[in-house]
Design a protein around this motif. Structure first.
Motif, mmCIF file in Angstrom:
data_model
loop_
_atom_site.group_PDB
_atom_site.id
_atom_site.type_symbol
_atom_site.label_atom_id
_atom_site.label_comp_id
_atom_site.label_asym_id
_atom_site.label_seq_id
_atom_site.Cartn_x
_atom_site.Cartn_y
_atom_site.Cartn_z
ATOM 1 N N ILE A 267 43.233 45.002 34.874
ATOM 2 C CA ILE A 267 43.992 46.154 34.398
ATOM 3 C C ILE A 267 44.748 46.757 35.570
ATOM 4 O O ILE A 267 44.166 47.025 36.617
ATOM 5 N N GLU A 268 46.054 46.957 35.399
ATOM 6 C CA GLU A 268 46.895 47.577 36.413
ATOM 7 C C GLU A 268 47.726 48.653 35.726
ATOM 8 O O GLU A 268 48.548 48.352 34.856
ATOM 9 N N THR A 269 47.522 49.922 36.101
ATOM 10 C CA THR A 269 48.241 51.005 35.445
ATOM 11 C C THR A 269 48.231 52.245 36.337
ATOM 12 O O THR A 269 47.875 52.169 37.510
ATOM 13 N N GLY A 270 48.628 53.390 35.768
ATOM 14 C CA GLY A 270 48.717 54.603 36.568
ATOM 15 C C GLY A 270 47.376 55.249 36.832
ATOM 16 O O GLY A 270 47.028 55.555 37.976
ATOM 17 N N ALA A 271 46.587 55.461 35.763
ATOM 18 C CA ALA A 271 45.267 56.093 35.890
ATOM 19 C C ALA A 271 44.317 55.441 34.898
ATOM 20 O O ALA A 271 44.720 55.047 33.800
ATOM 21 N N ILE A 272 43.053 55.324 35.275
ATOM 22 C CA ILE A 272 42.049 54.673 34.432
ATOM 23 C C ILE A 272 40.820 55.577 34.340
ATOM 24 O O ILE A 272 40.305 56.039 35.358
ATOM 25 N N LEU B 126 40.089 46.521 38.290
ATOM 26 C CA LEU B 126 40.811 47.703 37.844
ATOM 27 C C LEU B 126 41.648 48.221 39.006
ATOM 28 O O LEU B 126 41.118 48.492 40.081
ATOM 29 N N GLU B 127 42.945 48.370 38.785
ATOM 30 C CA GLU B 127 43.831 48.869 39.829
ATOM 31 C C GLU B 127 44.679 49.997 39.254
ATOM 32 O O GLU B 127 45.375 49.808 38.251
ATOM 33 N N ALA B 128 44.633 51.167 39.889
ATOM 34 C CA ALA B 128 45.388 52.328 39.418
ATOM 35 C C ALA B 128 46.184 52.919 40.567
ATOM 36 O O ALA B 128 45.641 53.133 41.651
ATOM 37 N N ARG B 129 47.444 53.178 40.318
ATOM 38 C CA ARG B 129 48.260 53.787 41.373
ATOM 39 C C ARG B 129 47.787 55.197 41.691
ATOM 40 O O ARG B 129 47.937 55.676 42.818
ATOM 41 N N ASN B 130 47.230 55.877 40.689
ATOM 42 C CA ASN B 130 46.786 57.250 40.896
ATOM 43 C C ASN B 130 45.270 57.333 41.070
ATOM 44 O O ASN B 130 44.788 57.490 42.171
ATOM 45 N N SER B 131 44.512 57.221 39.995
ATOM 46 C CA SER B 131 43.071 57.436 40.119
ATOM 47 C C SER B 131 42.289 56.577 39.147
ATOM 48 O O SER B 131 42.783 56.186 38.096
ATOM 49 N N ILE B 132 41.032 56.305 39.535
ATOM 50 C CA ILE B 132 40.055 55.649 38.671
ATOM 51 C C ILE B 132 38.834 56.551 38.598
ATOM 52 O O ILE B 132 38.305 56.980 39.629
ATOM 53 N N VAL C 245 40.443 49.526 42.712
ATOM 54 C CA VAL C 245 41.385 49.898 43.758
ATOM 55 C C VAL C 245 42.303 50.975 43.188
ATOM 56 O O VAL C 245 42.979 50.751 42.180
ATOM 57 N N GLY C 246 42.314 52.143 43.812
ATOM 58 C CA GLY C 246 43.145 53.219 43.297
ATOM 59 C C GLY C 246 43.478 54.244 44.359
ATOM 60 O O GLY C 246 42.905 54.238 45.456
ATOM 61 N N GLY C 247 44.403 55.134 44.027
ATOM 62 C CA GLY C 247 44.739 56.208 44.950
ATOM 63 C C GLY C 247 43.578 57.155 45.191
ATOM 64 O O GLY C 247 43.479 57.792 46.233
ATOM 65 N N GLY C 248 42.677 57.233 44.220
ATOM 66 C CA GLY C 248 41.426 57.965 44.337
ATOM 67 C C GLY C 248 40.417 57.312 43.417
ATOM 68 O O GLY C 248 40.766 56.843 42.331
ATOM 69 N N VAL C 249 39.151 57.234 43.844
ATOM 70 C CA VAL C 249 38.111 56.601 43.034
ATOM 71 C C VAL C 249 36.926 57.540 42.930
ATOM 72 O O VAL C 249 36.378 57.975 43.954
ATOM 73 N N VAL D 93 33.380 46.415 44.832
ATOM 74 C CA VAL D 93 34.268 47.066 45.790
ATOM 75 C C VAL D 93 34.902 48.282 45.127
ATOM 76 O O VAL D 93 35.515 48.166 44.055
ATOM 77 N N LEU D 94 34.748 49.446 45.755
ATOM 78 C CA LEU D 94 35.425 50.670 45.333
ATOM 79 C C LEU D 94 36.271 51.122 46.513
ATOM 80 O O LEU D 94 35.733 51.520 47.546
ATOM 81 N N ASP D 95 37.597 51.065 46.363
ATOM 82 C CA ASP D 95 38.481 51.250 47.507
ATOM 83 C C ASP D 95 39.658 52.139 47.115
ATOM 84 O O ASP D 95 40.428 51.805 46.208
ATOM 85 N N SER D 96 39.800 53.273 47.800
ATOM 86 C CA SER D 96 40.919 54.183 47.523
ATOM 87 C C SER D 96 42.031 54.054 48.557
ATOM 88 O O SER D 96 42.910 54.918 48.645
ATOM 89 N N GLY D 97 41.994 53.002 49.353
ATOM 90 C CA GLY D 97 43.091 52.706 50.258
ATOM 91 C C GLY D 97 43.116 53.533 51.528
ATOM 92 O O GLY D 97 42.159 54.228 51.876
#
Length: 244
Positions: A101-106, A121-127, A145-149, A163-167
């Motif tokens: 899944i690749e989207t803005g927020a999850i 799961l990959e979110a540009r904003n948050s998971i 992987v997200g801007g915030g997890v 893996v939980l990674d907020s970059g």
């Protein structure tokens, strides 16, 4: 099955509904089974915007995933843009080739399982995995992987990798449980990486990588003494006194 594309509402959005044709008029709690003759098939859903010259024009879409309690016999791929949000709010079991899944927020507020297939799961904003959210696989890979997890629920991946990674610029907060232990029969534990610019293990957070013959590894905010260039080092890592 019956697939219906509804008319646009006042906001100009449409909705796709998938129902069992024989039970559509009965209780909506009926689980749905979708089977593919080709076991390598995937169910693809793309909700991103369209392009006009070099500018992307996107609408804010909400995708709710649930009701696959009877098993989706195919891989699942969902792609949205930065303004879209995916909500998993019911039981879903996906087999064959896992979930991507690749989207803005999850937001995960229900149950998602893939047996022994990977979940990415990959979110540009948050998971956010809420207190009622559960993600489960076995001896495979679960990656957020997200801007915030934020993880407040339960992740299970016996003898696997989590893996939980907020970059480089995000915050990863764990208040829930992560079980990458060997489980009942697995001889070795898995690996858990909690990464980001800021990392916090808070409240009664729990990470388990124990096993009969050998425990796995937990990397929180980086590797041992920050000497592994392959693992991002956090600028700040906090572990609460009640964390296990």
């Amino acid at each position: 099955q019956e697939i219906a594309l509804s008319a646009a509402n006042e906001a100009g959005r449409t909705r796709i509904e998938i129902n069992d044709a024989e039970t559509a008029s009965e209780s909506t709690s009926q689980s749905l089974v979708i089977r593919f003759d080709n076991p390598d098939s995937r169910l693809n859903l793309v909700t991103g915007g369209f392009y006009d010259s070099d500018e992307e024009i996107s609408g804010r879409d909400l995708v709710q995933l649930g009701g696959f309690g009877g098993t989706l016999d195919a891989g699942l791929f969902i792609e949205g843009d930065a303004s879209d949000r995916l909500l998993i709010d019911d039981d879903s079991v996906v087999r064959t080739s896992g979930v991507q899944i690749e989207t803005g927020a999850i937001t995960v507020a229900g149950y998602l399982s893939t047996g022994s297939e990977s979940i990415a799961l990959e979110a540009r904003n948050s998971i956010w995995v809420t207190e009622t959210g559960t993600i489960e696989s076995s001896a495979s890979s679960i990656q957020f992987v997200g801007g915030g997890v934020d993880h407040d629920g339960l992740i299970i991946n016996h003898s696997g990798s989590v893996v939980l990674d907020s970059g480089d610029h995000g915050t990863t907060l764990i208040r829930g449980r992560i079980d990458a232990s060997g489980g009942l029969d697995g001889p070795f534990g898995g690996t858990v990486r909690v990464l980001g610019m800021h990392v916090g293990l808070l409240d009664t957070a729990s990470i388990d990588v124990s096993a009969r013959l050998g425990a796995g590894a937990v990397l929180s905010g980086g590797d041992y003494q920050g000497n592994n260039a392959a693992v991002r080092n956090a600028r700040r890592t906090f572990v609460g006194s009640d964390v296990t």
